[in-house]
Design a protein around this motif. Structure first.
Motif, PDB file in Angstrom:
ATOM      1  N   LEU B  10       0.838  -1.204   0.000  1.00  0.00           N
ATOM      2  CA  LEU B  10       0.000   0.000   0.000  1.00  0.00           C
ATOM      3  C   LEU B  10       0.872   1.253   0.000  1.00  0.00           C
ATOM      4  O   LEU B  10       0.647   2.192  -0.776  1.00  0.00           O
ATOM      5  CB  LEU B  10      -0.935  -0.006   1.218  1.00  0.00           C
ATOM      6  CG  LEU B  10      -1.799   1.248   1.405  1.00  0.00           C
ATOM      7  CD1 LEU B  10      -2.699   1.482   0.196  1.00  0.00           C
ATOM      8  CD2 LEU B  10      -2.643   1.147   2.672  1.00  0.00           C
ATOM      9  N   ARG B  12       3.898   1.549  -1.059  1.00  0.00           N
ATOM     10  CA  ARG B  12       4.576   1.671  -2.351  1.00  0.00           C
ATOM     11  C   ARG B  12       3.624   2.226  -3.403  1.00  0.00           C
ATOM     12  O   ARG B  12       3.967   3.129  -4.171  1.00  0.00           O
ATOM     13  CB  ARG B  12       5.094   0.294  -2.773  1.00  0.00           C
ATOM     14  CG  ARG B  12       6.244   0.347  -3.736  1.00  0.00           C
ATOM     15  CD  ARG B  12       6.915  -1.016  -3.877  1.00  0.00           C
ATOM     16  NE  ARG B  12       5.983  -2.092  -4.129  1.00  0.00           N
ATOM     17  CZ  ARG B  12       5.796  -3.149  -3.330  1.00  0.00           C
ATOM     18  NH1 ARG B  12       6.495  -3.279  -2.224  1.00  0.00           N
ATOM     19  NH2 ARG B  12       4.922  -4.073  -3.639  1.00  0.00           N
ATOM     20  N   GLU B  13       2.395   1.694  -3.447  1.00  0.00           N
ATOM     21  CA  GLU B  13       1.464   2.104  -4.504  1.00  0.00           C
ATOM     22  C   GLU B  13       0.975   3.540  -4.321  1.00  0.00           C
ATOM     23  O   GLU B  13       0.666   4.213  -5.298  1.00  0.00           O
ATOM     24  CB  GLU B  13       0.268   1.142  -4.571  1.00  0.00           C
ATOM     25  CG  GLU B  13       0.612  -0.268  -5.042  1.00  0.00           C
ATOM     26  CD  GLU B  13       1.255  -0.297  -6.428  1.00  0.00           C
ATOM     27  OE1 GLU B  13       0.978   0.606  -7.232  1.00  0.00           O
ATOM     28  OE2 GLU B  13       2.046  -1.219  -6.678  1.00  0.00           O
ATOM     29  N   LEU B  14       0.892   3.998  -3.066  1.00  0.00           N
ATOM     30  CA  LEU B  14       0.449   5.386  -2.837  1.00  0.00           C
ATOM     31  C   LEU B  14       1.427   6.376  -3.472  1.00  0.00           C
ATOM     32  O   LEU B  14       1.072   7.508  -3.770  1.00  0.00           O
ATOM     33  CB  LEU B  14       0.329   5.666  -1.336  1.00  0.00           C
ATOM     34  CG  LEU B  14      -0.968   5.198  -0.665  1.00  0.00           C
ATOM     35  CD1 LEU B  14      -0.840   5.240   0.851  1.00  0.00           C
ATOM     36  CD2 LEU B  14      -2.149   6.063  -1.103  1.00  0.00           C
ATOM     37  N   GLN B  15       2.667   5.921  -3.704  1.00  0.00           N
ATOM     38  CA  GLN B  15       3.664   6.831  -4.268  1.00  0.00           C
ATOM     39  C   GLN B  15       3.480   7.073  -5.765  1.00  0.00           C
ATOM     40  O   GLN B  15       4.248   7.822  -6.374  1.00  0.00           O
ATOM     41  CB  GLN B  15       5.077   6.306  -3.967  1.00  0.00           C
ATOM     42  CG  GLN B  15       5.370   6.370  -2.476  1.00  0.00           C
ATOM     43  CD  GLN B  15       6.696   5.744  -2.106  1.00  0.00           C
ATOM     44  OE1 GLN B  15       7.726   6.079  -2.662  1.00  0.00           O
ATOM     45  NE2 GLN B  15       6.668   4.814  -1.172  1.00  0.00           N
ATOM     46  N   VAL B  16       2.453   6.437  -6.365  1.00  0.00           N
ATOM     47  CA  VAL B  16       2.128   6.787  -7.751  1.00  0.00           C
ATOM     48  C   VAL B  16       1.555   8.213  -7.785  1.00  0.00           C
ATOM     49  O   VAL B  16       1.612   8.890  -8.800  1.00  0.00           O
ATOM     50  CB  VAL B  16       1.106   5.786  -8.360  1.00  0.00           C
ATOM     51  CG1 VAL B  16      -0.249   5.917  -7.700  1.00  0.00           C
ATOM     52  CG2 VAL B  16       0.952   6.016  -9.853  1.00  0.00           C
ATOM     53  N   LEU B  17       1.012   8.684  -6.660  1.00  0.00           N
ATOM     54  CA  LEU B  17       0.423  10.026  -6.619  1.00  0.00           C
ATOM     55  C   LEU B  17       1.525  11.078  -6.689  1.00  0.00           C
ATOM     56  O   LEU B  17       2.555  10.937  -6.036  1.00  0.00           O
ATOM     57  CB  LEU B  17      -0.388  10.200  -5.332  1.00  0.00           C
ATOM     58  CG  LEU B  17      -1.540   9.199  -5.155  1.00  0.00           C
ATOM     59  CD1 LEU B  17      -2.129   9.298  -3.753  1.00  0.00           C
ATOM     60  CD2 LEU B  17      -2.614   9.433  -6.203  1.00  0.00           C
ATOM     61  N   PRO B  18       1.318  12.130  -7.495  1.00  0.00           N
ATOM     62  CA  PRO B  18       2.371  13.139  -7.645  1.00  0.00           C
ATOM     63  C   PRO B  18       2.629  13.855  -6.323  1.00  0.00           C
ATOM     64  O   PRO B  18       1.690  14.176  -5.595  1.00  0.00           O
ATOM     65  CB  PRO B  18       1.791  14.104  -8.679  1.00  0.00           C
ATOM     66  CG  PRO B  18       0.323  13.893  -8.644  1.00  0.00           C
ATOM     67  CD  PRO B  18       0.115  12.464  -8.265  1.00  0.00           C
ATOM     68  N   GLY B  19       3.904  14.059  -5.996  1.00  0.00           N
ATOM     69  CA  GLY B  19       4.269  14.774  -4.777  1.00  0.00           C
ATOM     70  C   GLY B  19       4.243  13.906  -3.534  1.00  0.00           C
ATOM     71  O   GLY B  19       4.414  14.411  -2.436  1.00  0.00           O
ATOM     72  N   VAL B  20       4.008  12.610  -3.686  1.00  0.00           N
ATOM     73  CA  VAL B  20       3.953  11.722  -2.522  1.00  0.00           C
ATOM     74  C   VAL B  20       5.188  10.813  -2.510  1.00  0.00           C
ATOM     75  O   VAL B  20       5.371  10.000  -3.414  1.00  0.00           O
ATOM     76  CB  VAL B  20       2.666  10.867  -2.533  1.00  0.00           C
ATOM     77  CG1 VAL B  20       2.680   9.886  -1.368  1.00  0.00           C
ATOM     78  CG2 VAL B  20       1.448  11.761  -2.460  1.00  0.00           C
ATOM     79  N   GLN B  26       3.573   6.716   3.873  1.00  0.00           N
ATOM     80  CA  GLN B  26       3.422   6.002   5.145  1.00  0.00           C
ATOM     81  C   GLN B  26       2.396   6.703   6.042  1.00  0.00           C
ATOM     82  O   GLN B  26       1.521   6.062   6.620  1.00  0.00           O
ATOM     83  CB  GLN B  26       4.790   5.962   5.830  1.00  0.00           C
ATOM     84  CG  GLN B  26       4.788   5.266   7.162  1.00  0.00           C
ATOM     85  CD  GLN B  26       6.164   5.297   7.807  1.00  0.00           C
ATOM     86  OE1 GLN B  26       7.144   4.842   7.223  1.00  0.00           O
ATOM     87  NE2 GLN B  26       6.246   5.833   9.003  1.00  0.00           N
ATOM     88  N   MET B  28      -0.046   8.593   5.048  1.00  0.00           N
ATOM     89  CA  MET B  28      -1.374   8.382   4.470  1.00  0.00           C
ATOM     90  C   MET B  28      -1.914   7.006   4.842  1.00  0.00           C
ATOM     91  O   MET B  28      -3.067   6.858   5.246  1.00  0.00           O
ATOM     92  CB  MET B  28      -1.293   8.486   2.942  1.00  0.00           C
ATOM     93  CG  MET B  28      -1.102   9.897   2.445  1.00  0.00           C
ATOM     94  SD  MET B  28      -0.803   9.948   0.658  1.00  0.00           S
ATOM     95  CE  MET B  28      -0.891  11.737   0.396  1.00  0.00           C
ATOM     96  N   LEU B  47     -11.959   5.687  -7.193  1.00  0.00           N
ATOM     97  CA  LEU B  47     -10.754   5.680  -8.019  1.00  0.00           C
ATOM     98  C   LEU B  47     -10.876   4.614  -9.105  1.00  0.00           C
ATOM     99  O   LEU B  47     -10.630   4.870 -10.293  1.00  0.00           O
ATOM    100  CB  LEU B  47      -9.548   5.399  -7.114  1.00  0.00           C
ATOM    101  CG  LEU B  47      -8.156   5.487  -7.744  1.00  0.00           C
ATOM    102  CD1 LEU B  47      -7.944   6.848  -8.361  1.00  0.00           C
ATOM    103  CD2 LEU B  47      -7.093   5.208  -6.685  1.00  0.00           C
TER     104      LEU B  47
END
Lengths: 200, 200
Positions: B10, B12-20, B26, B28, B47
């Motif tokens: 989770l 890792r995948e949240l880092q697809v969002l720009p600026g994250v 973590q 989030m 989503l």
């Protein structure tokens, strides 16, 4: 309504994420729609699964999708007879990275905060108490944050541990390594002085 | 691996969002797991739906889950015989907020950028050309960004419009209202001088 209903809804829901306001939510939605649809889909699926499956470890309360977390499930970790009390799973990760501790953890998932309705029950201190009574620990290491709430929580747990006849220690607070004395705040410096030790 | 496999995934995948980055991802993940599970679930579902259903308006190319966006589907918008060319759906929203324009839009979803492989086809300029030929417009308003790429794109589209016999205008660039002259950059000030108009 600025965009199509579904796009407006996506921008609104993205704002559940901490630190994300309308502008960044819009930027995120556009980036996902324009360039990252497959990875965005993967994020949606992982998010759905994580929020459904991840619960708390039944022994230490950290986040895990299994009954026990990896550390609690590891019998070698029990041999040390040490229990380290921290406020959050991120603290576990930070201590693990030092490679200096090989005992078990207990994760409070917060600190005592009566005004917010967070008392001993919410922190699982009943579970902690019964573990301290039934498992034979040599040492309880208090690693809650050096804040007023963290200190109060540490004080409360120290009492529980003493009742169970376990030695209690608190991690050292003082000048960070590599820090300069003149830049350190007064409270930290006071802690640092009060916690001085004889040179061996 | 710092956390349980699913939690690591989770984060890792949240880092697809720009600026994250790792730290905010973590934060989030923890916030969603600790406090916002129902809203997080809703985010996951929206989503998933948005990335599946939202496509492009068949007339103006903006984001919409329908065949036509609300503006293109509104017959009143066609009466004005004006077409405003912008780079992104956010630009449409910005112009709509002025309440000064009631014609239609064409959204390029980018600008000409040969080095990135973005040519006239990628911006849908073939669709724009056929619309300019078949629909009777009085005016094409170029509202691309005042950057080198935006200007080049505007120049290219101006030629298309002239070939179709439509008047072409470009939105004014100059000192922002409320701005102070001494704080405005040189390029903007040059534009502002070159674009001066007689006082009426």
């Amino acid at each position: 309504m600025k965009y199509s209903p579904l796009l407006d809804e996506l921008i609104r829901e993205l704002q559940v994420l901490p630190g994300v306001g309308p502008k960044s939510a819009q930027r995120m939605a556009f980036q996902l729609l324009e360039r990252e649809r497959p990875r965005g889909q993967r994020l949606a699926r992982v998010l759905e699964r994580a929020l459904t499956e991840i619960g708390h470890c039944q022994q230490c309360r950290t986040f895990t999708e299994n009954e026990l977390c990896e550390i609690c499930a590891n019998p070698k970790r029990a041999q040390k007879r040490q229990l380290c009390i921290v406020e959050s799973p991120a603290d576990v990760a930070a201590i693990e990275q030092t490679h200096l501790y090989s005992g078990r953890y207990f994760v409070l998932m917060g600190h005592l905060s009566p005004l917010d309705g967070i008392g001993p029950r919410e922190l699982g201190l009943d579970l902690l108490e019964s573990r301290l009574q039934s498992e034979a620990y040599d040492e309880v290491i208090l690693a809650t944050n050096p804040t007023i709430e963290g200190d109060a929580t540490a004080f409360f747990i120290a009492n529980l541990a003493r009742q169970a006849g376990v030695t209690v220690t608190r991690i050292a607070h003082g000048v960070p390594v590599g820090g300069e004395l003149e830049l350190v705040d007064g409270t930290t410096l006071s802690h640092s002085l009060a916690g001085r030790r004889p040179l061996e």
